[in-house]
Design an enzyme around this catalytic site. Structure first.
Site, short mmCIF file in Angstrom:
data_model
loop_
_atom_site.label_atom_id
_atom_site.label_comp_id
_atom_site.label_asym_id
_atom_site.label_seq_id
_atom_site.Cartn_x
_atom_site.Cartn_y
_atom_site.Cartn_z
N SER A 1 -30.74 36.66 3.34
CA SER A 1 -30.55 35.69 4.42
C SER A 1 -29.08 35.57 4.84
O SER A 1 -28.80 35.13 5.95
CB SER A 1 -31.10 34.31 4.05
OG SER A 1 -32.51 34.33 4.14
N THR B 1 -28.29 30.66 5.94
CA THR B 1 -28.48 30.79 7.39
C THR B 1 -27.56 29.87 8.19
O THR B 1 -26.80 30.36 9.03
CB THR B 1 -29.96 30.58 7.76
OG1 THR B 1 -30.74 31.51 7.01
CG2 THR B 1 -30.20 30.78 9.24
N GLU C 1 -32.89 25.88 12.07
CA GLU C 1 -33.55 26.78 11.11
C GLU C 1 -34.76 26.12 10.46
O GLU C 1 -34.64 25.03 9.87
CB GLU C 1 -32.58 27.22 10.00
CG GLU C 1 -33.26 28.28 9.12
CD GLU C 1 -32.61 28.52 7.78
OE1 GLU C 1 -32.80 29.62 7.23
OE2 GLU C 1 -31.93 27.62 7.26
N ASP D 1 -39.36 30.55 4.63
CA ASP D 1 -39.00 31.62 3.69
C ASP D 1 -39.37 31.25 2.25
O ASP D 1 -39.84 32.10 1.48
CB ASP D 1 -37.49 31.87 3.82
CG ASP D 1 -36.96 32.86 2.81
OD1 ASP D 1 -37.36 34.05 2.88
OD2 ASP D 1 -36.13 32.47 1.97
N HIS E 1 -41.68 33.33 -0.29
CA HIS E 1 -41.29 33.79 -1.64
C HIS E 1 -42.32 33.36 -2.68
O HIS E 1 -42.62 34.10 -3.61
CB HIS E 1 -39.93 33.22 -2.03
CG HIS E 1 -38.77 33.93 -1.43
ND1 HIS E 1 -38.37 35.18 -1.84
CD2 HIS E 1 -37.91 33.57 -0.43
CE1 HIS E 1 -37.30 35.56 -1.13
NE2 HIS E 1 -37.01 34.60 -0.26
N ASP F 1 -34.65 36.06 10.49
CA ASP F 1 -33.64 36.93 9.88
C ASP F 1 -34.28 38.12 9.17
O ASP F 1 -33.66 39.14 8.96
CB ASP F 1 -32.76 36.12 8.91
CG ASP F 1 -33.58 35.20 8.01
OD1 ASP F 1 -34.83 35.14 8.13
OD2 ASP F 1 -32.95 34.54 7.16
N HIS F 2 -35.56 37.95 8.79
CA HIS F 2 -36.32 39.00 8.09
C HIS F 2 -37.72 38.49 7.85
O HIS F 2 -37.99 37.30 8.06
CB HIS F 2 -35.68 39.33 6.72
CG HIS F 2 -35.45 38.11 5.90
ND1 HIS F 2 -36.47 37.44 5.27
CD2 HIS F 2 -34.34 37.37 5.67
CE1 HIS F 2 -35.99 36.37 4.67
NE2 HIS F 2 -34.70 36.29 4.90
ZN LIG Z 1 -35.51 34.49 1.33
#
Ligand SMILES: [Zn+2]
Length: 360
Positions: free
Chosen positions: A73, A126, A246, A251, A255, A293-294
């Site tokens: 990140s 971020t 954000e 995220d 995870h 971001d991904h």
């Molecule tokens: Zn992450």
């Protein structure tokens, strides 16, 4: 002579593109951390108030960092904040440690106000990429110090511990009380969300938790509530503003491979998109860009009813992946964000729209 004429033609064409580009007064960048394409699909089925059909300009972004196909990140946010791919774990510095200018810094040079909202600590990778320059994203007390020295006008999120010394319940070892320092420098400090106080403050530091915020399902106020208040504050600047929002915990849910957590964080993120979109539609001079971001978790929708109910999400990983992420845009110059994009193009386009003379 022919070469000379070609060069002139190229210069002329490029200037024409710059002059012809429709520049927004305000930019709102929404980052769903870890939000791959399937996250949007899942939320589209799950949330009847999802805002995605409002967007006609859609792209896909390759999220690689400078040294990895799969980014973290820190590098993933830096590329959006600066237009440069960097090494994983760094925050807005190049491989020699030089600071990279961020979209916030360029906005400030143009007299605009800037704001950030995160559901993590405001010193997390971020948000940090927009104002801090460090070689390791884990240095959150150093990042907090850089925020206290910055000119970010509106700061909303968690992470109070990184601003306070041990004796005041914080995690700083240097005895500095950065909240006090920031109050002396003109920020209104809030330890809980207060819409009116945020819109009336000149500058505001709202840190609602010691670390990240509570998950959306346990929180009284949505990311949309924070977004609305931040916009009402920032829109007072006649030169415009840049706001980064954000959805940090999307995220974290990825995870942990937790379906309900993921879907409720996406619903929360959607409330922010809706507030931003309503403002931009009314205002007519605001560009919205939504991206990630991904991707996290290699998530797929592996089951569900025909009407989208009873979704079953499956995960291939506990980490980030190199899956493409979506890019939605709306407003002046939205077409710059269509098609297949390299992630650095998103950052460069944002900076270009603020300062066409900026060199990369
Ligand atoms: Zn992450």
């Amino acid at each position: 002579m022919i070469l000379f004429r070609n060069v002139l033609f190229l210069i002329f064409s490029f200037s024409f593109v710059l002059i012809g580009q429709d520049k927004p007064k305000n930019i709102i960048l929404l980052i769903g951390d870890g939000m791959g394409v399937n996250y949007v699909a899942a939320s589209f089925f799950d949330d009847e108030n999802n805002p995605y059909k409002n967007f006609k300009s859609i792209g896909l972004s390759n999220t690689a960092s400078a040294n990895r196909l799969i980014t973290d990140s820190g590098a993933g946010a830096t590329v959006l904040a600066t237009g440069y791919r960097i090494i994983n774990r760094n925050i807005s510095v190049d491989s020699s440690g030089n600071s990279l200018k961020t979209v916030f810094q360029v906005a400030k040079e143009k007299g605009k106000s800037v704001g950030l909202i995160a559901t993590s600590s405001v010193t997390h990778a971020t948000p940090a990429a927009f104002y801090a320059h460090v070689d390791d994203r884990g240095r959150e007390t150093d990042i907090a110090y850089q925020l206290s020295d910055s000119d970010v006008d509106v700061i909303i999120g968690g992470g109070e511990q990184f601003f306070l010394p041990n004796v005041l319940g914080g995690s700083r070892k240097d005895e500095l009380d950065l909240i006090n320092k920031m109050q002396l420098n003109g920020w209104t400090w809030l330890d809980k969300f207060d819409h009116q106080a945020i819109i009336e403050a000149k500058k505001v530091l709202c840190l609602m938790e010691k670390n990240g915020l509570k998950p959306a399902s346990d929180r009284k106020h949505t990311l949309g509530d924070f977004t609305k208040a931040a916009i009402e504050n920032l829109k007072n600047n006649e030169n415009g503003f840049v706001l980064m929002i954000e959805g940090s915990q999307i995220d974290w849910a990825g995870h942990d491979n937790l379906q309900d957590y993921l879907l409720s964080e996406m619903r929360d993120f959607n409330t922010a998109i809706t507030e931003a979109f309503n403002f931009a539609k009314e205002d007519g001079n605001t560009l919205i860009v939504i991206t990630a971001d991904h991707e996290t978790g290699g998530m797929v929708i592996s089951g569900g009813d025909i009407d989208g109910k009873n979704l079953k999400l499956s995960f291939n990983s506990k980490s980030h992946t190199a899956g493409f992420v979506p890019v939605f845009s709306f407003g002046p110059s939205e077409e710059l964000f269509q098609g297949i994009l390299e992630n650095y193009e998103i950052g460069r386009n944002l900076i270009f729209l603020l300062d066409p003379a900026h060199n990369f």
